[in-house]
Design a protein around this motif. Structure first.
Motif: not given
Lengths: 187, 301
Positions: B3-5, B290-297, B299-300
């Motif tokens: 869902r986050q993705l 910055i995590d909000e604008v990339i596909f995967f951090a 930690e993901d």
């Protein structure tokens, strides 16, 4: 030893010989400059909060804390006295360390005491505690402002809202995490 | 479903559009898009930037050296959008792997790049103003231009040289100055102490200053630019000094970027700039982290 890259929320480190927990953490690095680690820390003994910025290359001693099963014995002028269930060693926690948890402490209760070396710095209560209501006025019908609730005081001096059917002398269960009424205990 | 993705889809769709718009801008300005290797025998030594190791080599911390070799070989206007890696950099605005836009131009200095930054931003955001977090940022006016010295005087009541001598430069910059920059309109912070500009040219009028600038919008650092240093002797001296300081502080020894140093005498007068694409997208999609604008951090993964 921890380095700056280990810093994160919840990490416990020693500063000036006292245990501190990181409650807020941010990494920043001004253009081409050095990495700065901005932390908000809480002194686990005094509870005081403050900000501190670290630079890469600094190191930190872990604060080794231990939780021990203890029994609450009694309260005297020095504070609250607990006894280790295994070693029978006794530890006294100051009134301000116990804080509002004192309202839920009853004799012989088993709690987890957070130890820093031989010093008790906090307690974790069981989630629920049974306490007897010592004072509560009868519910007045039509007092809709309070809904079906009314105030009651329990044996430790703690006052909370209880349902209208709870009377003086009733044993009730309280959630120690919220301080709220949970249920009536059948005796 | 992750869902986050899934929740990021709108922002990430906008991200793709922004990257296409960046390409369109540079192509319209006769820039050539280039692709240089991401894995290198050595990056330019920097005191506070650490590479991620990849076998005997390192992943690039910036495509800077390869792009300057292209300039030296006669490629006059070039841009590149590529991933860069910087070890241990992780925060609300930092990722150890991020996307960088770099562009280089022969026959110009940092002043021309300041103007080009303004043109790029106006191309990407065609409105007169835009909102970022609680800032209303004006784009119809010229960008604010303030020197590093003026910024230290204005926001810290101290001199930049003094802050540097007392080893307080970075703290003051990060906590007192940066949050104040680019709040009403984008700010260009220019002319850094020479100690803080390993690859840039000194100002001929004031040799204690380097022709370096940074672009700030909404308190966030977005880009770093230089009038490029073209003197191979001076460049080698600075690299050797930085590498020695790195080793002294216990960092992993790295070889000198010899191919770059060898070709540097062919480098024309030029300017170069690096802009963090993830942060640009944060601004343009009103994202706090910055995590909000990339596909995967990391930690993901």
């Amino acid at each position: 030893m921890y380095s700056c890259s280990d810093l994160k929320k919840g990490l416990k480190i020693l500063i000036d010989g006292e245990p501190h927990v990181i409650v807020q953490y941010d990494f920043t690095k001004p253009g081409k400059g050095q990495a700065l680690y901005k932390c908000k820390l809480r002194n686990m003994i005094s509870g005081s909060l403050f900000d501190r910025t670290y630079r890469s290359g600094e190191s930190f001693e872990p604060a080794s804390l231990e939780e021990r099963d203890m029994q609450f014995l009694y309260r005297d002028e020095t504070g609250y006295v607990f006894m280790d269930q295994k070693t029978y060693e006794q530890v006294t926690l100051a009134e301000e360390t116990v804080g509002d948890d004192k309202y839920f402490l009853i004799d012989n209760m088993e709690v987890d005491v957070l130890m820093y070396g031989d010093r008790g710095i906090g307690i974790t209560l069981p989630n629920f505690v049974n306490l007897r209501v010592t004072q509560s006025d009868p519910w007045v019908k039509g007092d809709t402002a309070a809904g079906n609730n009314k105030p009651a005081t329990v044996e430790t001096g703690y006052t909370l809202q209880v349902p209208s059917f709870v009377e003086e002398g009733t044993l009730i269960q309280i959630d120690t995490r919220t301080g709220e009424y949970s249920t009536r205990v059948k005796e | 479903m992750n869902r986050q993705l899934a929740a990021k889809k709108q922002r990430l769709t906008e991200r793709a559009r922004i990257v296409q718009s960046i390409r369109a801008f540079f192509i319209s300005q006769d820039y050539l898009e280039v692709e240089t290797p991401l894995r290198l025998p050595a990056n330019a030594p920097e005191l506070y930037i650490d590479a991620v190791v990849s076998g005997d080599w390192d992943l690039q911390t910036s495509p800077e050296l390869a792009m300057k070799r292209l300039l030296a070989a006669g490629y006059e206007k070039i841009f590149q959008i590529s991933h860069c890696w910087r070890d241990q950099e992780r925060g609300g605005r930092h990722l150890p792997e991020f996307t960088m836009l770099e562009w280089y131009r022969a026959g110009c200095n940092y002043l021309a790049l300041m103007d080009e930054c303004e043109s790029l931003l106006r191309h990407l955001i065609p409105t007169d103003s835009f909102k970022y977090l609680n800032h209303e940022i004006e784009l119809s006016l010229p960008f604010e231009r303030i020197s590093v010295n003026e910024a230290f005087q204005r926001y810290c009541r101290t001199e930049a040289e003094e802050a540097l001598a007392e080893d307080r430069f970075d703290e003051l910059m990060a906590f007192e100055i940066e949050p104040q920059l680019g709040k009403q309109r984008p700010t260009i912070l220019y002319d850094y102490p020479v100690e803080l500009a390993a690859l840039s040219r000194h100002k001929s009028s004031q040799p204690n200053l380097a022709e370096r600038f940074e672009l700030y919008i909404g308190g966030m650092e977005l880009a770093n630019a230089f009038s490029e240093l073209t003197d191979p002797v001076e460049q080698r001296r600075r690299f050797v000094e930085t590498e020695a300081a790195r080793r002294k502080s216990g960092k992993r020894p790295r070889p000198m970027p010899e191919t770059f140093l060898k070709e540097l005498d062919q480098l024309p007068e030029s300017g170069g700039i690096a802009l963090g694409i993830d942060r640009l997208i944060m601004l343009m999609t009103n994202a706090k982290t910055i995590d909000e604008v990339i596909f995967f951090a990391p930690e993901d993964l």
